[in-house]
Write an enzyme that holds these catalytic residues in place. Structure first.
Site, PDB file in Angstrom:
ATOM      1  N   GLU A  42      23.663  41.787  88.400  1.00 17.32           N
ATOM      2  CA  GLU A  42      23.356  42.159  87.020  1.00 17.32           C
ATOM      3  C   GLU A  42      23.426  40.910  86.151  1.00 17.32           C
ATOM      4  OE1 GLU A  42      26.384  45.008  86.201  1.00 17.32           O
ATOM      5  OE2 GLU A  42      25.457  46.546  87.456  1.00 17.32           O
ATOM      6  N   ARG A  67      34.844  42.201  65.174  1.00 14.31           N
ATOM      7  CA  ARG A  67      34.055  42.197  66.404  1.00 14.31           C
ATOM      8  C   ARG A  67      34.219  43.560  67.075  1.00 14.31           C
ATOM      9  NH1 ARG A  67      30.173  38.555  66.115  1.00 14.31           N
ATOM     10  NH2 ARG A  67      30.948  36.411  65.865  1.00 14.31           N
ATOM     11  N   ALA A  79      28.890  30.757  63.526  1.00 13.80           N
ATOM     12  CA  ALA A  79      27.998  30.788  64.681  1.00 13.80           C
ATOM     13  C   ALA A  79      26.884  31.784  64.446  1.00 13.80           C
ATOM     14  CB  ALA A  79      28.780  31.170  65.925  1.00 13.80           C
ATOM     15  N   GLU A  96      23.064  29.173  59.760  1.00 12.34           N
ATOM     16  CA  GLU A  96      24.247  30.011  59.934  1.00 12.34           C
ATOM     17  C   GLU A  96      25.429  29.514  59.115  1.00 12.34           C
ATOM     18  OE1 GLU A  96      24.578  32.915  61.349  1.00 12.34           O
ATOM     19  OE2 GLU A  96      22.577  33.027  62.226  1.00 12.34           O
ATOM     20  N   GLU A 100      27.129  32.072  56.485  1.00 10.74           N
ATOM     21  CA  GLU A 100      28.497  32.540  56.684  1.00 10.74           C
ATOM     22  C   GLU A 100      29.521  31.903  55.749  1.00 10.74           C
ATOM     23  OE1 GLU A 100      29.644  32.557  60.798  1.00 10.74           O
ATOM     24  OE2 GLU A 100      27.901  33.753  61.368  1.00 10.74           O
ATOM     25  N   SER A 117      29.575  32.535  79.666  1.00 12.20           N
ATOM     26  CA  SER A 117      30.011  33.418  80.754  1.00 12.20           C
ATOM     27  C   SER A 117      28.965  33.430  81.862  1.00 12.20           C
ATOM     28  CB  SER A 117      30.221  34.846  80.229  1.00 12.20           C
ATOM     29  OG  SER A 117      31.198  34.876  79.229  1.00 12.20           O
ATOM     30  N   PRO A 118      28.810  32.329  82.602  1.00 10.50           N
ATOM     31  CA  PRO A 118      27.714  32.226  83.573  1.00 10.50           C
ATOM     32  C   PRO A 118      27.826  33.166  84.765  1.00 10.50           C
ATOM     33  CG  PRO A 118      29.172  30.333  83.775  1.00 10.50           C
ATOM     34  CD  PRO A 118      29.620  31.106  82.561  1.00 10.50           C
ATOM     35  N   GLU A 123      23.538  33.170  78.387  1.00 14.18           N
ATOM     36  CA  GLU A 123      23.698  32.597  77.046  1.00 14.18           C
ATOM     37  C   GLU A 123      24.113  31.129  77.110  1.00 14.18           C
ATOM     38  OE1 GLU A 123      26.151  33.257  72.866  1.00 14.18           O
ATOM     39  OE2 GLU A 123      26.761  34.366  74.642  1.00 14.18           O
ATOM     40  N   GLU A 145      29.184  40.094  58.388  1.00 12.31           N
ATOM     41  CA  GLU A 145      29.146  38.882  57.552  1.00 12.31           C
ATOM     42  C   GLU A 145      29.489  39.203  56.099  1.00 12.31           C
ATOM     43  OE1 GLU A 145      25.344  36.946  57.935  1.00 12.31           O
ATOM     44  OE2 GLU A 145      25.878  36.027  59.847  1.00 12.31           O
TER      45      GLU A 145
END
Length: 184
Positions: A42, A67, A79, A96, A100, A117-118, A123, A145
Site C-alpha cells: 500500500e 491536527r 508548512a 505558506e 500562516e 515516512s518512506p 511525500e 489556520e
C-alpha cells in the site's frame, strides 16, 4: 551513501489506485522481489510539502494548530502542501509563511529535502530557512489556520523542547535541527 550503480533486487511491476481524496490517494503497488515473487504494498501518494524555519533574531516563529489525525494541537514550523500546479517549492514556502504567520522572507535558504515516512508514503518535504522577515497580510485559509496561534521559541531551546515532548512533529524537529546545524 547509496550506490546508484548497484543492482536492484526489487523491480516495479505496476500500480493501481484504490482511492483518491482531496490531499492524498492510496494505491496498491506490485513489486517483484529478489525471490521472483510479486508482492503488494500500500502506498499513500502525496503532492509533497514545503516547510519553513522562520528565524527572527534568535527566535523561530512557530505555530500551534489542531491536527485531526491526533486530535491534538501541535507546535510546528509553518508548512504547506505543494498543491498549486507548477509552483516551485520555494514559492510554496514563501506563500505558506505569509498565510500562516503574516511574515514574508527577504531571504530563503534551501536546507534539505527529505521523505517523511518512506515505508508507506511518497511525500517529500522541502525545508527552507527564512530570514530578513517583514510583515505581510496574513491569509489563513483552512479552519485550522484560522484558529492557529503563533508563538516564538529560542532556537537554542529546541533539544529541550524535543526531550520534554513539547515538540514532537517530525518535520519541525528535522527543520529546526537542520537550521541549528546550518547556522553553526
Amino acid at each position: 551513501m547509496i550506490d546508484p550503480n548497484a543492482t536492484r533486487s526489487f523491480s516495479w511491476v505496476g500500480e493501481r489506485q484504490q482511492w483518491q481524496g482531496n490531499v492524498v490517494s492510496l494505491s496498491i503497488a506490485e513489486v517483484q522481489g529478489p525471490d521472483g515473487k510479486v508482492y503488494e504494498r500500500e502506498i499513500v501518494r502525496h503532492p509533497g510539502a514545503a516547510v519553513i524555519v522562520a528565524l527572527d533574531g534568535d527566535e523561530v516563529i512557530m505555530v500551534r494548530q489542531y491536527r485531526a489525525a491526533l486530535d491534538a494541537e501541535l507546535l510546528e514550523i509553518p508548512a504547506g502542501k505543494l498543491d498549486v500546479p507548477g509552483e516551485p517549492p520555494e514559492l510554496t514556502a514563501q506563500r505558506e509563511l505569509i498565510e500562516e504567520t503574516g511574515k514574508r522572507a527577504g531571504h530563503l535558504e534551501f536546507l534539505a529535502a527529505f521523505h517523511n515516512s518512506p515505508g508507506f508514503c511518497d511525500e517529500i518535504t522541502h525545508c527552507y530557512l527564512a530570514t530578513q522577515l517583514s510583515d505581510a497580510e496574513r491569509e489563513a485559509h483552512s479552519i485550522e489556520e484560522q484558529h492557529m496561534s503563533i508563538t516564538r521559541i529560542k532556537l537554542q531551546d529546541v533539544p529541550e523542547l524535543v526531550a520534554s515532548g513539547e515538540l514532537r512533529d517530525a518535520k519541525s524537529i528535522v527543520g529546526l535541527m537542520l537550521a541549528r546545524e546550518y547556522l553553526r
